[in-house]
Scaffold this motif. Structure first.
Motif, PDB file in Angstrom:
ATOM      1  N   GLY A 270       0.533  -1.241  -0.129  1.00  0.00           N
ATOM      2  CA  GLY A 270      -0.073   0.513   0.094  1.00  0.00           C
ATOM      3  C   GLY A 270       0.794   0.743   0.144  1.00  0.00           C
ATOM      4  O   GLY A 270       2.117   1.568  -0.171  1.00  0.00           O
ATOM      5  N   HIS A 271       0.563   2.143   0.824  1.00  0.00           N
ATOM      6  CA  HIS A 271       1.415   3.229   0.946  1.00  0.00           C
ATOM      7  C   HIS A 271       1.167   4.134  -0.029  1.00  0.00           C
ATOM      8  O   HIS A 271       1.873   5.188   0.083  1.00  0.00           O
ATOM      9  N   ASP A 272       1.254   4.121  -1.251  1.00  0.00           N
ATOM     10  CA  ASP A 272       1.516   5.155  -2.230  1.00  0.00           C
ATOM     11  C   ASP A 272       0.113   5.012  -2.439  1.00  0.00           C
ATOM     12  O   ASP A 272       0.051   4.115  -3.402  1.00  0.00           O
ATOM     13  N   HIS A 273      -0.325   6.345  -2.577  1.00  0.00           N
ATOM     14  CA  HIS A 273      -2.119   5.908  -2.399  1.00  0.00           C
ATOM     15  C   HIS A 273      -2.429   6.018  -3.739  1.00  0.00           C
ATOM     16  O   HIS A 273      -3.791   6.017  -4.502  1.00  0.00           O
ATOM     17  N   ASP A 274      -1.371   6.559  -5.238  1.00  0.00           N
ATOM     18  CA  ASP A 274      -1.766   6.835  -5.872  1.00  0.00           C
ATOM     19  C   ASP A 274      -2.271   5.214  -6.837  1.00  0.00           C
ATOM     20  O   ASP A 274      -2.520   4.532  -7.569  1.00  0.00           O
ATOM     21  N   GLY A 275      -1.101   3.921  -6.475  1.00  0.00           N
ATOM     22  CA  GLY A 275      -0.726   3.102  -6.928  1.00  0.00           C
ATOM     23  C   GLY A 275      -0.391   2.508  -7.524  1.00  0.00           C
ATOM     24  O   GLY A 275       0.609   3.392  -8.362  1.00  0.00           O
ATOM     25  N   GLY A 276       0.127   1.391  -7.702  1.00  0.00           N
ATOM     26  CA  GLY A 276       1.144   0.681  -8.863  1.00  0.00           C
ATOM     27  C   GLY A 276       1.163  -0.649  -9.516  1.00  0.00           C
ATOM     28  O   GLY A 276       0.586  -1.026  -8.578  1.00  0.00           O
ATOM     29  N   TYR A 277       1.219  -0.855 -10.676  1.00  0.00           N
ATOM     30  CA  TYR A 277       2.141  -1.893 -10.895  1.00  0.00           C
ATOM     31  C   TYR A 277       2.907  -1.992 -11.920  1.00  0.00           C
ATOM     32  O   TYR A 277       3.480  -1.622 -12.508  1.00  0.00           O
ATOM     33  N   HIS A 278       3.869  -3.071 -11.546  1.00  0.00           N
ATOM     34  CA  HIS A 278       4.780  -4.366 -12.136  1.00  0.00           C
ATOM     35  C   HIS A 278       5.745  -5.451 -12.719  1.00  0.00           C
ATOM     36  O   HIS A 278       4.768  -5.612 -11.515  1.00  0.00           O
ATOM     37  N   ARG A 279       5.501  -5.859 -13.612  1.00  0.00           N
ATOM     38  CA  ARG A 279       6.081  -7.057 -13.824  1.00  0.00           C
ATOM     39  C   ARG A 279       7.379  -7.303 -13.982  1.00  0.00           C
ATOM     40  O   ARG A 279       7.839  -6.662 -14.885  1.00  0.00           O
ATOM     41  N   ASP A 280       8.196  -7.544 -12.965  1.00  0.00           N
ATOM     42  CA  ASP A 280       9.902  -7.742 -12.588  1.00  0.00           C
ATOM     43  C   ASP A 280       9.861  -8.451 -13.874  1.00  0.00           C
ATOM     44  O   ASP A 280       9.542  -9.895 -14.570  1.00  0.00           O
ATOM     45  N   ARG A 281      11.170  -8.022 -14.847  1.00  0.00           N
ATOM     46  CA  ARG A 281      11.717  -9.010 -15.763  1.00  0.00           C
ATOM     47  C   ARG A 281      12.180  -9.916 -15.468  1.00  0.00           C
ATOM     48  O   ARG A 281      12.380 -10.926 -16.275  1.00  0.00           O
ATOM     49  N   VAL A 282      12.364  -9.568 -14.979  1.00  0.00           N
ATOM     50  CA  VAL A 282      14.045 -11.439 -14.203  1.00  0.00           C
ATOM     51  C   VAL A 282      13.134 -12.938 -13.806  1.00  0.00           C
ATOM     52  O   VAL A 282      13.059 -13.419 -14.271  1.00  0.00           O
ATOM     53  N   THR A 283      12.113 -11.808 -13.178  1.00  0.00           N
ATOM     54  CA  THR A 283      11.542 -13.506 -12.157  1.00  0.00           C
ATOM     55  C   THR A 283       9.840 -13.381 -12.721  1.00  0.00           C
ATOM     56  O   THR A 283       9.584 -14.735 -12.739  1.00  0.00           O
ATOM     57  N   GLY A 284       9.671 -12.825 -13.274  1.00  0.00           N
ATOM     58  CA  GLY A 284       8.039 -12.601 -13.154  1.00  0.00           C
ATOM     59  C   GLY A 284       7.187 -12.398 -12.035  1.00  0.00           C
ATOM     60  O   GLY A 284       5.528 -12.652 -12.707  1.00  0.00           O
ATOM     61  N   VAL A 285       7.835 -11.966 -11.606  1.00  0.00           N
ATOM     62  CA  VAL A 285       6.933 -11.690 -10.249  1.00  0.00           C
ATOM     63  C   VAL A 285       5.911 -10.165 -10.284  1.00  0.00           C
ATOM     64  O   VAL A 285       7.031  -9.094 -10.753  1.00  0.00           O
ATOM     65  N   HIS A 286       4.784  -9.892  -9.727  1.00  0.00           N
ATOM     66  CA  HIS A 286       4.244  -9.046  -9.805  1.00  0.00           C
ATOM     67  C   HIS A 286       3.921  -8.233  -8.619  1.00  0.00           C
ATOM     68  O   HIS A 286       4.085  -8.856  -8.006  1.00  0.00           O
ATOM     69  N   HIS A 287       4.150  -6.789  -8.888  1.00  0.00           N
ATOM     70  CA  HIS A 287       4.319  -5.994  -7.967  1.00  0.00           C
ATOM     71  C   HIS A 287       3.254  -5.096  -8.016  1.00  0.00           C
ATOM     72  O   HIS A 287       2.730  -4.346  -8.865  1.00  0.00           O
ATOM     73  N   LEU A 288       2.352  -5.184  -7.118  1.00  0.00           N
ATOM     74  CA  LEU A 288       1.111  -4.582  -6.719  1.00  0.00           C
ATOM     75  C   LEU A 288       1.003  -3.198  -5.925  1.00  0.00           C
ATOM     76  O   LEU A 288       2.069  -3.959  -4.688  1.00  0.00           O
ATOM     77  N   THR A 289       0.866  -2.537  -6.102  1.00  0.00           N
ATOM     78  CA  THR A 289       0.341  -1.188  -4.969  1.00  0.00           C
ATOM     79  C   THR A 289      -0.355  -0.655  -5.331  1.00  0.00           C
ATOM     80  O   THR A 289      -1.247  -0.065  -6.008  1.00  0.00           O
ATOM     81  N   LEU A 290      -1.756  -0.793  -4.006  1.00  0.00           N
ATOM     82  CA  LEU A 290      -3.165  -0.920  -4.429  1.00  0.00           C
ATOM     83  C   LEU A 290      -3.135   0.278  -3.798  1.00  0.00           C
ATOM     84  O   LEU A 290      -2.815   1.099  -3.382  1.00  0.00           O
ATOM     85  N   GLU A 291      -4.052   0.902  -4.687  1.00  0.00           N
ATOM     86  CA  GLU A 291      -4.373   3.128  -4.709  1.00  0.00           C
ATOM     87  C   GLU A 291      -5.077   2.874  -3.242  1.00  0.00           C
ATOM     88  O   GLU A 291      -6.488   1.784  -2.332  1.00  0.00           O
ATOM     89  N   GLY A 292      -5.031   3.487  -2.026  1.00  0.00           N
ATOM     90  CA  GLY A 292      -5.300   4.181  -0.855  1.00  0.00           C
ATOM     91  C   GLY A 292      -7.115   4.549  -0.276  1.00  0.00           C
ATOM     92  O   GLY A 292      -7.300   5.473  -1.560  1.00  0.00           O
ATOM     93  N   VAL A 293      -7.692   4.380   0.076  1.00  0.00           N
ATOM     94  CA  VAL A 293      -8.709   4.758   0.545  1.00  0.00           C
ATOM     95  C   VAL A 293      -9.037   5.969   1.042  1.00  0.00           C
ATOM     96  O   VAL A 293     -10.070   6.416   0.552  1.00  0.00           O
ATOM     97  N   ILE A 294      -8.208   5.904   1.648  1.00  0.00           N
ATOM     98  CA  ILE A 294      -7.773   7.951   2.256  1.00  0.00           C
ATOM     99  C   ILE A 294      -8.129   8.293   0.849  1.00  0.00           C
ATOM    100  O   ILE A 294      -8.935   9.883   1.427  1.00  0.00           O
ATOM    101  N   GLU A 295      -7.691   8.789   0.084  1.00  0.00           N
ATOM    102  CA  GLU A 295      -7.807   9.989  -1.153  1.00  0.00           C
ATOM    103  C   GLU A 295      -9.036   9.229  -1.861  1.00  0.00           C
ATOM    104  O   GLU A 295      -8.775   9.559  -3.268  1.00  0.00           O
ATOM    105  N   THR A 296      -9.598   8.671  -1.550  1.00  0.00           N
ATOM    106  CA  THR A 296     -11.071   8.242  -2.764  1.00  0.00           C
ATOM    107  C   THR A 296     -12.015   8.856  -2.318  1.00  0.00           C
ATOM    108  O   THR A 296     -11.945   9.231  -1.255  1.00  0.00           O
TER     109      THR A 296
END
Length: 340
Positions: A270-296
């Motif tokens: 969490g933490h980044d209220h704008d959220g974000g996503y990236h898939r690591d090119r090396v491992t294929g691991v998905h990195h999801l940052t969830l948008e925050g309720v507080i700024e919705t």
């Protein structure tokens, strides 16, 4: 989007981040650029709970990614009352809740108080979790909701100025670290306006060697059992999945551990209220940052429901949360996903 519409998921879980409830009027973020809806966040949590409880196949558990109440509660003496209010809402459903600790938990409570509180899910979960033994006050544990799947909850403020007594060795070590990069009088002010060193602020933290060694051993065991591991933390650890100002201090060390194991499929933060996503090119691991309720805004939503299958997880987003498919590394069509 999901090419197995007829297939029943193995299990389902819910995700929500940065509720930051306080019984105060709307305000703004630290830089005065984003509106925060302190009271409305409770209704948005209620919306999520109603959706989860009314769904045909209900989530087995909820992951609350940290910052459950806002730091403003501390100044008005409302920390306990605010926490009670939010936990009452969260406990209205049947699903167990796994709580992650963020900076706002430490604005409101000491580490010792949190370890004794209802936010210590390693005490209250039914999932027979395994706590990090390498340090008695490290809040890290893992649990298995279904055979072949493990979830690891990490303590992103293990190394931090927050929640540590100023006389403690941990506080001194964290201060020495942050002062190497940040000379500002206000340590919540980033040391530079852009670049990765922005992360060295007081509202972030990191992972101790003891915690990283423990994680390494958990992942080694998961590799041997060919398990799928999802790691959750309040702070993101991939520079492409978040604004750099929200990264964990030693994100690179944690990334290196993940890259040395085959079992990790996803990292959620969490933490980044704008959220974000990236898939690591090396491992294929998905990195999801969830948008925050507080700024919705009050007429919006910010929660997700994740259906888990043998070869993928499917995130159904609500409101600001985007629908996504997380194909597990090494599974068929994995190569087609690419890195975003």
């Amino acid at each position: 989007m999901d090419d197995h519409p007829q297939q029943m998921p193995l299990f389902i879980f819910g995700v929500i981040a940065d509720i930051q409830y306080a019984d105060i009027d709307d305000g703004y973020n630290y830089s005065q650029t984003r509106r925060r809806y302190y009271r409305s966040s409770l209704q948005l949590l209620r919306n999520a709970q109603e959706s989860w409880s009314e769904s045909a196949v209900k989530p087995e558990f909820i992951i609350q990614l940290g910052d459950i109440i806002d730091g403003f509660n501390k100044g008005s003496g409302a920390s306990d009352r605010a926490l009670d209010t939010v936990l009452r809402e969260l406990s209205s459903g049947a699903a167990e809740v796994h709580h992650v600790w963020g900076n706002h938990e430490f604005y409101n409570f000491s580490r010792s108080a949190l370890l004794r509180s209802r936010l210590n899910s390693s005490l209250h979960t039914d999932g027979s979790p395994s706590r990090a033994r390498a340090g008695s006050d490290i809040y890290a544990y893992h649990f298995s909701p279904f055979p072949g799947f493990t979830f690891v909850v990490l303590d992103a403020y293990d190394v931090s100025l927050l929640g540590r007594e100023e006389t403690s060795e941990q506080y001194s070590e964290a201060m020495n670290l942050i002062k190497q990069y940040n000379n500002n009088e206000d340590l919540n002010c980033p040391p530079e306006s852009e670049g990765l060193q922005q992360r060295f602020t007081m509202f972030n933290g990191g992972f101790s060697k003891a915690q990283l060694d423990w994680l390494d051993s958990v992942l080694t065991s998961a590799d041997e059992k060919r398990e799928r591991v999802t790691i959750v933390s309040h702070l993101p650890i991939h520079p492409y999945s978040t604004d750099p100002i929200c990264l964990a201090w030693n994100f690179d060390e944690l990334l290196a551990i993940i890259r040395s194991h085959s079992s990790v499929v996803c990292f959620m933060a969490g933490h980044d209220h704008d959220g974000g996503y990236h898939r690591d090119r090396v491992t294929g691991v998905h990195h999801l940052t969830l948008e925050g309720v507080i700024e919705t805004p009050p007429d919006g939503n910010a929660f997700g429901t994740v259906s888990v299958y043998e070869d993928r997880m499917v995130l159904k987003g609500n409101g600001r949360i985007t629908d996504r498919v997380f194909v597990f590394p090494g599974c068929q069509s994995d190569a087609d996903q690419g890195a975003k």
